[in-house]
Design an enzyme around this catalytic site. Structure first.
Site, PDB file in Angstrom:
ATOM      1  N   HIS A  13     -14.094  53.543  22.035  1.00  0.00           N
ATOM      2  CA  HIS A  13     -15.021  52.670  21.321  1.00  0.00           C
ATOM      3  C   HIS A  13     -15.458  53.366  20.050  1.00  0.00           C
ATOM      4  CE1 HIS A  13     -18.401  50.011  20.548  1.00  0.00           C
ATOM      5  NE2 HIS A  13     -17.834  49.180  21.376  1.00  0.00           N
ATOM      6  N   ASP A  70     -14.364  45.954  28.257  1.00  0.00           N
ATOM      7  CA  ASP A  70     -13.185  45.138  28.559  1.00  0.00           C
ATOM      8  C   ASP A  70     -12.351  45.680  29.711  1.00  0.00           C
ATOM      9  OD1 ASP A  70     -13.558  43.234  26.542  1.00  0.00           O
ATOM     10  OD2 ASP A  70     -12.882  44.668  25.055  1.00  0.00           O
TER      11      ASP A  70
END
Ligand code: ACO
Length: 429
Positions: free
Chosen positions: A306, A363
């Protein structure tokens, strides 16, 4: 005296103001840099650039903290509903009982699409990606509400916002039904937000989808966890479009396009495709981990890493637990969940991922949960878009309410040819 930063350029010294956020994050204010020095800053991918001040969401990526309007995501995940969270994000505070009732009623009153909108669905080829349809249909629906443009749009903002939150869900379900050649199922006013979406997705004219509280709660949680995430790619896109004073629906439709990419919202679909490929190949995950570390393989461990979190994404922790709880409640198993767990364990013990601080993001487990609910893979990113709508709307509102708001217009460092001249066709090599 407030802190300043000193900048030396061409032998001259410049003072730049330092801005400090609520949580003591600090930034150097360069808004006057070009006019005072002639220089701009260069920050490919905006990793160090604050594009705005915002009071909506706070993230501390090193500590793994996420808060909406100051409230930790863990508390909201445990106690709040998605609709309540949407209100919080847009209006800045939790709704009291009356506000919550009014907001829910507004959502219900605005859940139906204009009947003529149905014809637009007919024009798409059957295998169209639902994100393309979603973006197009959100933009198209603005044609049915002329009040979206001009000063009246401010007064009607509450209605427009509710309409968008409610209708994105209706459009999403219709998209799924049309793509599968199934009859459209209209929303039911008696159902709450998430139950109604499941009804529109899975009921048939001859048999009603049986709502299971665990499933409704799980999907509501997925929406809630995706509701905002400060200045990510799609939210920045929404703000960019909104800064030109484009209408709310046009801005949100641009957000859907940005979200579609596999490095952003499209990652939830990419994770399942990755897990399915690993499963088909008979790999236990070890071979895949090796490939993901090799830059020449063109492979990444999807659902990992991320830009902001250099720690466990707090949403991933919540979703992992919720995923386990859902599987237990429904008495189901999925080999993809076993593979995901193995991949996670292997990556968290592998120096490549540890050194680069790559952890599971939201996710990584959300797709497995959606699969268990029965949502088809191509609809995963659409679910993300439904969830993210309140965040986009809150960011749109922040721009709309700011009297000092200017059009977003970044600069660049030009590296193309220096002055060049037109050569007639016959004289070209
Ligand atoms: N698998 C393997 N290596 C990775 C991964 C990954 N998933 N993510 C990052 N890396 C590596 C990079 O290759 C880079 O290695 P290097 O330093 O040797 O060159 C290093 O880790 C740092 O990564 P960056 O590319 O600087 O990370 P960036 O902030 O640009 O990208 C992103 C973040 C796009 C999320 C990236 O981690 C990624 O592509 N992950 C997979 C896709 C994904 O899951 N996206 C969802 C994000 S969450 C969301 O949108 C809701």
């Amino acid at each position: 005296m407030s802190e300043t930063a000193k900048l030396e350029l061409e032998g001259k010294s410049f003072e730049l103001p330092v801005v400090v956020g609520t949580e003591q994050e600090k930034g150097v204010d360069i808004s006057k840099l070009r006019s005072t020095t002639g220089y701009i800053t260069l920050d490919d991918g905006y990793g160090n650039t604050g594009s705005c001040s915002s009071a909506i969401t706070f993230i501390d990526g090193d500590k793994g903290i996420l808060r909406y309007r100051g409230i930790p995501i863990e508390e909201l995940a445990e106690k709040a509903s998605f609709v309540e969270t949407a209100y919080l994000l847009i209006y800045g505070h939790l709704p009291n009982r009356d506000q919550m009732r009014e907001f829910s009623e507004l959502l219900t009153r605005n859940q139906n699409l204009h009947e003529n909108m149905k014809h637009h669905f007919e024009g798409f080829p059957p295998d169209s990606h639902p994100m393309a349809m979603l973006s197009a249909m959100i933009n198209a629906s603005s044609c049915f509400y002329p009040g979206l443009m001009g000063p009246a749009s401010r007064e009607r903002f509450q209605v427009h916002a509710a309409r968008l939150i409610s209708q994105v869900r209706t459009i999403a379900a219709f998209t799924h039904r049309k793509a599968r050649g199934l009859p459209i199922i209209y929303p039911k006013p008696a159902y709450k937000f998430t139950a109604n979406f499941l009804h529109m997705m899975f009921s048939e004219p001859y048999s009603e989808y049986e709502l299971q509280p665990e499933v409704v709660r799980a999907l509501d949680l997925i929406f809630l966890l995706h509701a905002d995430h400060e200045q990510n790619c799609s939210t920045s896109t929404v703000r960019m479009v909104a800064s030109s004073q484009a209408n709310l629906f046009a801005s949100a439709s641009a957000g859907v396009c940005a979200l579609w990419g596999p490095l952003h919202g499209g990652a939830n679909q990419a994770v399942i495709e990755m897990l399915e490929a690993i499963h088909r190949s008979g790999d236990k995950g070890d071979r895949f981990i090796e490939a993901a570390k090799d830059k020449n393989s063109g492979t990444k461990l999807m659902g990992f890493g991320h830009r902001v979190y250099k720690n466990y994404d707090p949403r991933a922790k919540i979703i992992k637990q919720a995923c386990d709880a859902l599987f237990k409640a429904l008495h189901i198993r999925d080999p993809l969940l076993d593979i995901a767990r193995k991949l996670e364990e292997a990556a968290l013990n592998d120096s490549y991922f540890v050194e680069r601080k790559l952890y599971p993001n939201v996710d990584f487990y959300s797709g497995i949960m959606m699969r268990a609910i029965g949502i088809p893979t191509e609809m995963f990113t659409v679910i993300f878009a439904i969830g993210r709508m309140p965040g986009w709307i809150a960011n749109f509102k922040e721009i709309m309410d700011d009297p000092k708001s200017r059009i977003y217009r970044p600069r660049q460092i030009y590296v193309g040819p220096a002055l060049n001249h037109y050569v007639p066709m016959d004289e070209r090599g």
